[in-house]
Design a protein around this motif. Structure first.
Motif, PDB file in Angstrom:
ATOM      1  N   PRO A 152       0.803  -1.224   0.000  1.00 16.37           N
ATOM      2  CA  PRO A 152       0.000   0.000   0.000  1.00 16.37           C
ATOM      3  C   PRO A 152       0.835   1.273   0.000  1.00 16.37           C
ATOM      4  O   PRO A 152       0.372   2.318  -0.484  1.00 16.37           O
ATOM      5  N   LEU A 153       2.055   1.229   0.531  1.00 20.24           N
ATOM      6  CA  LEU A 153       2.927   2.405   0.446  1.00 20.24           C
ATOM      7  C   LEU A 153       3.234   2.737  -1.010  1.00 20.24           C
ATOM      8  O   LEU A 153       3.170   3.902  -1.430  1.00 20.24           O
ATOM      9  N   VAL A 154       3.560   1.714  -1.787  1.00 21.93           N
ATOM     10  CA  VAL A 154       3.851   1.935  -3.208  1.00 21.93           C
ATOM     11  C   VAL A 154       2.599   2.410  -3.927  1.00 21.93           C
ATOM     12  O   VAL A 154       2.658   3.317  -4.775  1.00 21.93           O
ATOM     13  N   ALA A 155       1.449   1.824  -3.590  1.00 25.53           N
ATOM     14  CA  ALA A 155       0.196   2.272  -4.205  1.00 25.53           C
ATOM     15  C   ALA A 155      -0.062   3.743  -3.893  1.00 25.53           C
ATOM     16  O   ALA A 155      -0.488   4.518  -4.769  1.00 25.53           O
ATOM     17  N   ALA A 156       0.195   4.169  -2.658  1.00 23.14           N
ATOM     18  CA  ALA A 156      -0.001   5.567  -2.280  1.00 23.14           C
ATOM     19  C   ALA A 156       0.945   6.477  -3.054  1.00 23.14           C
ATOM     20  O   ALA A 156       0.567   7.593  -3.451  1.00 23.14           O
ATOM     21  N   ALA A 157       2.172   6.005  -3.287  1.00 21.69           N
ATOM     22  CA  ALA A 157       3.133   6.810  -4.048  1.00 21.69           C
ATOM     23  C   ALA A 157       2.660   7.013  -5.485  1.00 21.69           C
ATOM     24  O   ALA A 157       2.749   8.118  -6.034  1.00 21.69           O
ATOM     25  N   LEU A 158       2.129   5.951  -6.103  1.00 17.30           N
ATOM     26  CA  LEU A 158       1.626   6.076  -7.473  1.00 17.30           C
ATOM     27  C   LEU A 158       0.387   6.955  -7.512  1.00 17.30           C
ATOM     28  O   LEU A 158       0.222   7.783  -8.425  1.00 17.30           O
ATOM     29  N   ALA A 159      -0.503   6.783  -6.541  1.00 16.15           N
ATOM     30  CA  ALA A 159      -1.710   7.609  -6.484  1.00 16.15           C
ATOM     31  C   ALA A 159      -1.351   9.077  -6.332  1.00 16.15           C
ATOM     32  O   ALA A 159      -2.002   9.961  -6.905  1.00 16.15           O
ATOM     33  N   ASP A 160      -0.309   9.358  -5.570  1.00 18.35           N
ATOM     34  CA  ASP A 160       0.134  10.743  -5.395  1.00 18.35           C
ATOM     35  C   ASP A 160       0.603  11.333  -6.723  1.00 18.35           C
ATOM     36  O   ASP A 160       0.303  12.493  -7.042  1.00 18.35           O
ATOM     37  N   ARG A 161       1.311  10.544  -7.511  1.00 21.03           N
ATOM     38  CA  ARG A 161       1.788  11.027  -8.818  1.00 21.03           C
ATOM     39  C   ARG A 161       0.620  11.273  -9.770  1.00 21.03           C
ATOM     40  O   ARG A 161       0.649  12.203 -10.580  1.00 21.03           O
ATOM     41  N   LEU A 162      -0.405  10.435  -9.670  1.00 20.94           N
ATOM     42  CA  LEU A 162      -1.546  10.548 -10.579  1.00 20.94           C
ATOM     43  C   LEU A 162      -2.573  11.579 -10.125  1.00 20.94           C
ATOM     44  O   LEU A 162      -3.437  11.980 -10.913  1.00 20.94           O
ATOM     45  N   GLY A 163      -2.507  11.965  -8.872  1.00 20.28           N
ATOM     46  CA  GLY A 163      -3.513  12.870  -8.337  1.00 20.28           C
ATOM     47  C   GLY A 163      -4.724  12.173  -7.772  1.00 20.28           C
ATOM     48  O   GLY A 163      -5.727  12.805  -7.451  1.00 20.28           O
ATOM     49  N   GLY A 164      -4.650  10.851  -7.633  1.00 23.51           N
ATOM     50  CA  GLY A 164      -5.753  10.075  -7.076  1.00 23.51           C
ATOM     51  C   GLY A 164      -5.656   8.637  -7.536  1.00 23.51           C
ATOM     52  O   GLY A 164      -4.739   8.254  -8.280  1.00 23.51           O
ATOM     53  N   ALA A 165      -6.612   7.808  -7.115  1.00 16.86           N
ATOM     54  CA  ALA A 165      -6.637   6.400  -7.510  1.00 16.86           C
ATOM     55  C   ALA A 165      -8.067   5.918  -7.591  1.00 16.86           C
ATOM     56  O   ALA A 165      -8.872   6.178  -6.694  1.00 16.86           O
ATOM     57  N   GLU A 166      -8.392   5.252  -8.688  1.00 21.00           N
ATOM     58  CA  GLU A 166      -9.694   4.607  -8.852  1.00 21.00           C
ATOM     59  C   GLU A 166      -9.574   3.095  -8.786  1.00 21.00           C
ATOM     60  O   GLU A 166     -10.530   2.407  -8.434  1.00 21.00           O
ATOM     61  N   ARG A 167      -8.395   2.581  -9.138  1.00 24.80           N
ATOM     62  CA  ARG A 167      -8.189   1.133  -9.251  1.00 24.80           C
ATOM     63  C   ARG A 167      -6.757   0.810  -8.827  1.00 24.80           C
ATOM     64  O   ARG A 167      -5.815   1.465  -9.260  1.00 24.80           O
ATOM     65  N   ILE A 168      -6.610  -0.168  -7.936  1.00 26.91           N
ATOM     66  CA  ILE A 168      -5.287  -0.629  -7.508  1.00 26.91           C
ATOM     67  C   ILE A 168      -5.268  -2.150  -7.609  1.00 26.91           C
ATOM     68  O   ILE A 168      -6.063  -2.833  -6.959  1.00 26.91           O
ATOM     69  N   GLU A 169      -4.376  -2.655  -8.430  1.00 25.03           N
ATOM     70  CA  GLU A 169      -4.243  -4.103  -8.617  1.00 25.03           C
ATOM     71  C   GLU A 169      -2.789  -4.505  -8.370  1.00 25.03           C
ATOM     72  O   GLU A 169      -1.876  -3.872  -8.886  1.00 25.03           O
ATOM     73  N   THR A 170      -2.612  -5.546  -7.573  1.00 27.57           N
ATOM     74  CA  THR A 170      -1.277  -6.008  -7.213  1.00 27.57           C
ATOM     75  C   THR A 170      -1.120  -7.474  -7.605  1.00 27.57           C
ATOM     76  O   THR A 170      -2.036  -8.279  -7.408  1.00 27.57           O
ATOM     77  N   ALA A 171       0.028  -7.790  -8.164  1.00 27.64           N
ATOM     78  CA  ALA A 171       0.384  -9.174  -8.489  1.00 27.64           C
ATOM     79  C   ALA A 171       1.704  -9.497  -7.795  1.00 27.64           C
ATOM     80  O   ALA A 171       2.667  -8.738  -7.895  1.00 27.64           O
ATOM     81  N   ILE A 172       1.745 -10.628  -7.095  1.00 29.99           N
ATOM     82  CA  ILE A 172       2.894 -11.017  -6.277  1.00 29.99           C
ATOM     83  C   ILE A 172       3.525 -12.274  -6.862  1.00 29.99           C
ATOM     84  O   ILE A 172       2.824 -13.234  -7.196  1.00 29.99           O
ATOM     85  N   ARG A 173       4.838 -12.271  -6.947  1.00 30.73           N
ATOM     86  CA  ARG A 173       5.577 -13.459  -7.373  1.00 30.73           C
ATOM     87  C   ARG A 173       6.319 -14.018  -6.157  1.00 30.73           C
ATOM     88  O   ARG A 173       7.250 -13.411  -5.654  1.00 30.73           O
ATOM     89  N   TRP A 174       5.864 -15.167  -5.677  1.00 29.12           N
ATOM     90  CA  TRP A 174       6.452 -15.820  -4.502  1.00 29.12           C
ATOM     91  C   TRP A 174       7.581 -16.733  -4.987  1.00 29.12           C
ATOM     92  O   TRP A 174       7.345 -17.700  -5.693  1.00 29.12           O
TER      93      TRP A 174
END
Length: 380
Positions: A152-174
C-alpha cells in the motif's frame, strides 16, 4: 455458531494476562518475535538507529541475536504463557502472530506507539475495532498488508503522482527458493474461506484463487490468482478506490497450477482443521536458502495508469522487515514528518508519498515505475 477452527479464537481472552508496558521515549524498541525470520531482518535494520529489546518464546535465541547487535537485549515473552510481561519501551513492533491481541492490548493500554505486520484481514479488522474501543493515546499502525505494508505504500506513491486512484491491482511473485518463516504461510489456512473485495465500486464475496491469469512481473510472466490480503480491505477506505485486487503466484508455474488444481478439487474446503494443517502448508512451505521478492502494483486514475515493479534481492523476509522499519519510523515521527495522531492508522496514509520510492531504495529495494501499462495480463 460456527465450529470452523478459523473462527475458534474468542474476541478477547476471558482473563487477559496482567502485562504491564510503560512508555519510555528514551527506552528500547520492543520487537515481539524479534529473532524469527522477519524479526532477525528487522533487528538488523533497526539496531543502528534504535536500542532494541528482543522478545519471544526462547530468551536464549533472542540473546544470541542480541549479542551480535549494538544496544540490544533479550527477554522471554511467550504469548501462550499467561505469566505477565513488563517493560518500559519507546515503541512496540509485533513480528509474530498475536492471535488474542495480547501485545496490541498491552501497548495500547500503556500509550506506547505500536506497529503490527502479522495479521490476515479478519484479524486486522478485529484488531482495528479493538484499538478503537480501547481509545489509544498513541498511534497504532496496522501494517499487515503484503510485505509489512510495502504494497500500500507503493500504491499511495503512485496515487500521489496521478492525483488520485480509482483502481489498484497487485500481483505477487512468490519465490519458492526464498527463506520463509512458518507464520508467513498461515494464509494457506484461509484458502477455504470466501472473502470480500470491492470491484467497480461494489462489494462482493469471492472465492480464493479466483481470476487466474498470467501477469508480467518485471521480466517474468507469472501465473497468479486471487488471495485475501488486508490491503484489499483498507485501500477502498483510505484512498477511496473502487477496485482493489491482489493476486499471487509462485516462481514455478507448475506449483501454481497444482495449487489451482487443489482448489478446484475442493481440497481447501474439506481439509480444514488441525489434522490437515501439515498437508495444507506442504503445498507452499518448503523454504530455501534465499530468493528475490517481486511484486507489481498497477494504479489507475482518470484514464492514466502507472505500474510499479518492486524487487528486493534480499527476499521477502527482508522486504517485510523494510515495511516494518518504515512503519516504526512513521509512528515515532522519525521519517521526516510528525508522528500520526493517536488512533488507528494504515501505511498508505503516509504524509510523505513522494518519498516512498527513495526510502525503499535506501534500504536496498528497487521500484521501477512506468506509465501506460494498463492491462497486466501477459501472454502465457
Amino acid at each position: 455458531m460456527s465450529t470452523d477452527p478459523a473462527f475458534a479464537a474468542p474476541l478477547l481472552p476471558t482473563s487477559p494476562p496482567d502485562d504491564r508496558l510503560t512508555h519510555d521515549p528514551d527506552g528500547p524498541v520492543l520487537l515481539v518475535g524479534g529473532y524469527g525470520t522477519v524479526g532477525t531482518e528487522l533487528a538488523g535494520l533497526a539496531a543502528p538507529a534504535f536500542p532494541l529489546l528482543l522478545a519471544g518464546r526462547s530468551e536464549q535465541r533472542g540473546a544470541a541475536l542480541a549479542a551480535r547487535l549494538d544496544g540490544a537485549t533479550a527477554r522471554r515473552w511467550d504469548l501462550a504463557d499467561p505469566a505477565p510481561f513488563s517493560a518500559a519501551v519507546r515503541a512496540v513492533v509485533g513480528v509474530v502472530n498475536d492471535p488474542d491481541d495480547r501485545v496490541l492490548r498491552a501497548a495500547v493500554l500503556a500509550g506506547v506507539p505500536y506497529v503490527d505486520v502479522t495479521r490476515w484481514t479478519a484479524r486486522l479488522q478485529r484488531a482495528a475495532t479493538l484499538t478503537a474501543l480501547l481509545r489509544p493515546t498513541a498511534p497504532v499502525l496496522h501494517s499487515s498488508a503484503w510485505m509489512g505494508g510495502v504494497t500500500p505504500l507503493v500504491a499511495a506513491a503512485l496515487a500521489d503522482r496521478l492525483g488520485g486512484a480509482e483502481r489498484i491491482e497487485t500481483a505477487i511473485r512468490w519465490d519458492l527458493a526464498d527463506r520463509a518463516g512458518a507464520d508467513s504461510v498461515e494464509f494457506m489456512d484461509r484458502l477455504g474461506l470466501d472473502y470480500e473485495v470491492i470491484r467497480d465500486g461494489r462489494r462482493r464475496p469471492v472465492a480464493p484463487l479466483g481470476r487466474p491469469g498470467t501477469v508480467r512481473i518485471g521480466d517474468a510472466p507469472t501465473l497468479v490468482a486471487g488471495i485475501d490480503t488486508p490491503e484489499q480491505f483498507t485501500l477502498p477506505l483510505t484512498l477511496g478506490v473502487g477496485t482493489a485486487a491482489t493476486r499471487i503466484g509462485f516462481s514455478s508455474r507448475s506449483s501454481t497450477t497444482a495449487l489451482l488444481a487443489a482448489r478446484r478439487a475442493g481440497f481447501f474446503r474439506w481439509a480444514r482443521g488441525d489434522r490437515w494443517e501439515p498437508a495444507r502448508r506442504a503445498l507452499l512451505y518448503s523454504p530455501g536458502e534465499g530468493g528475490t521478492a517481486r511484486l507489481r502494483t498497477d494504479v489507475g486514475f482518470a484514464g492514466r495508469t502507472l505500474t510499479a515493479t518492486v524487487e528486493d534481492p534480499a527476499g521477502q523476509a527482508h522486504l517485510t522487515a523494510v515495511g516494518a522499519l518504515l512503519g516504526l519510523r512513521r509512528v515515532l515521527g522519525a521519517d521526516g514528518a510528525p508522528p500520526p495522531s493517536a488512533g488507528v492508522v494504515f501505511p498508505e496514509q503516509t504524509p510523505r508519498p513522494g518519498r516512498v520510492t527513495a526510502d525503499l531504495a535506501a534500504l536496498g529495494v528497487t521500484v521501477a515505475v512506468a506509465e501506460g501499462q494498463r492491462g497486466a495480463e501477459a501472454a502465457a
